[in-house]
Motif scaffolding. Structure first.
Motif, PDB file in Angstrom:
ATOM      1  N   THR A  86      32.270  29.526  42.274  1.00  0.00           N
ATOM      2  CA  THR A  86      33.333  29.730  43.249  1.00  0.00           C
ATOM      3  C   THR A  86      33.570  31.216  43.472  1.00  0.00           C
ATOM      4  OG1 THR A  86      34.435  27.659  42.638  1.00  0.00           O
ATOM      5  CG2 THR A  86      35.788  29.347  43.693  1.00  0.00           C
ATOM      6  N   ILE A  99      35.605  34.472  44.247  1.00  0.00           N
ATOM      7  CA  ILE A  99      36.998  34.887  44.214  1.00  0.00           C
ATOM      8  C   ILE A  99      37.087  36.386  44.474  1.00  0.00           C
ATOM      9  CG2 ILE A  99      37.477  33.089  42.504  1.00  0.00           C
ATOM     10  CD1 ILE A  99      38.075  35.342  40.468  1.00  0.00           C
ATOM     11  N   VAL A 116      32.751  30.899  38.131  1.00  0.00           N
ATOM     12  CA  VAL A 116      33.442  31.857  38.994  1.00  0.00           C
ATOM     13  C   VAL A 116      32.543  33.050  39.253  1.00  0.00           C
ATOM     14  CG1 VAL A 116      35.334  33.529  39.082  1.00  0.00           C
ATOM     15  CG2 VAL A 116      35.771  31.192  38.325  1.00  0.00           C
ATOM     16  N   ALA A 151      38.769  26.720  39.689  1.00  0.00           N
ATOM     17  CA  ALA A 151      37.542  26.990  40.439  1.00  0.00           C
ATOM     18  C   ALA A 151      36.532  25.857  40.286  1.00  0.00           C
ATOM     19  CB  ALA A 151      36.932  28.307  39.963  1.00  0.00           C
TER      20      ALA A 151
END
Length: 208
Positions: A5, A7, A32, A189
């Motif tokens: 994910t 970020i 992440v 996430a």
């Protein structure tokens, strides 16, 4: 890890929470990928940490804009250019404005060094100590238009010791806060979440 994910993390200072996220994201299982780190000021250790880790950085200084609204719009645009699924405010000392929240509301996370709704604002540890509480802590929440008022993701409790000063209490809170932040950013996430009124709902049960 291509399905990690993306970020963006926003900082204003030393970036200890950012560093914890950088360290955790080195493990593909964390899920992440920090695609950028932004700041509202230059020359800070938080940006240096990101650059040492090879992460893109940017600075947007409020003084360079005609109004706070213009700065907020520019921040939303710059963060949006990285297409993050989550935004984490890690010691970011500016409030998210309407333009930013229009794009990233419901997926921007922040921490507060108190057990919300108690002691909102800049001086949570001091206010808790002054009030004489025996337990305080830290709160992870989804940012809304208020000050530390968004739906609560998680909280961690920290005891107040008789000999505590604001500094010693704050350091102990920050240590617990970092662990909570890393655990929950990874979990949100990987698993996703939804917001139902003031409740943040995750697919799995709370960890034991």
């Amino acid at each position: 890890m291509t399905d990690a994910t993306p970020i963006v993390v926003l900082v204003s200072g030393s970036g200890t929470n950012l560093q914890a996220l950088i360290d955790a994201s080195a493990d593909p299982a964390f899920g992440v990928r920090i695609v950028a780190v932004g700041a509202d000021r230059g020359g800070i250790e938080g940006l240096a940490r990101a650059r040492r880790a090879g992460i893109d950085t940017f600075e947007l200084h409020l003084r360079d804009f005609a109004s706070r609204e213009d700065w907020d719009a520019a921040l939303a645009e710059r963060v949006g250019s990285y297409a993050p699924e989550l935004v984490v405010l890690a010691g970011f000392m500016k409030l998210a404005g309407p333009c930013f929240l229009a794009r990233f509301g419901g997926r921007t996370l922040n921490t507060h060094p108190a057990l919300s709704p108690s002691f909102p604002g800049m001086h949570g540890p001091r206010d808790a100590l002054d009030y004489g509480v025996k337990i305080t802590g830290a709160t992870l929440f989804v940012v809304d238009e208020g000050v530390d008022t968004g739906p609560i993701v998680a909280q961690t409790a920290v005891p107040v010791h008789d000999g505590d000063t604001v500094d010693t209490l704050h350091e102990r809170i920050k240590s617990s806060e970092r662990g909570m932040l890393v655990d929950w950013v990874g979990r949100l996430a990987r698993d996703g979440f939804s917001i139902d009124g003031r409740r943040v709902v995750t697919p799995r049960k709370d960890p034991a």
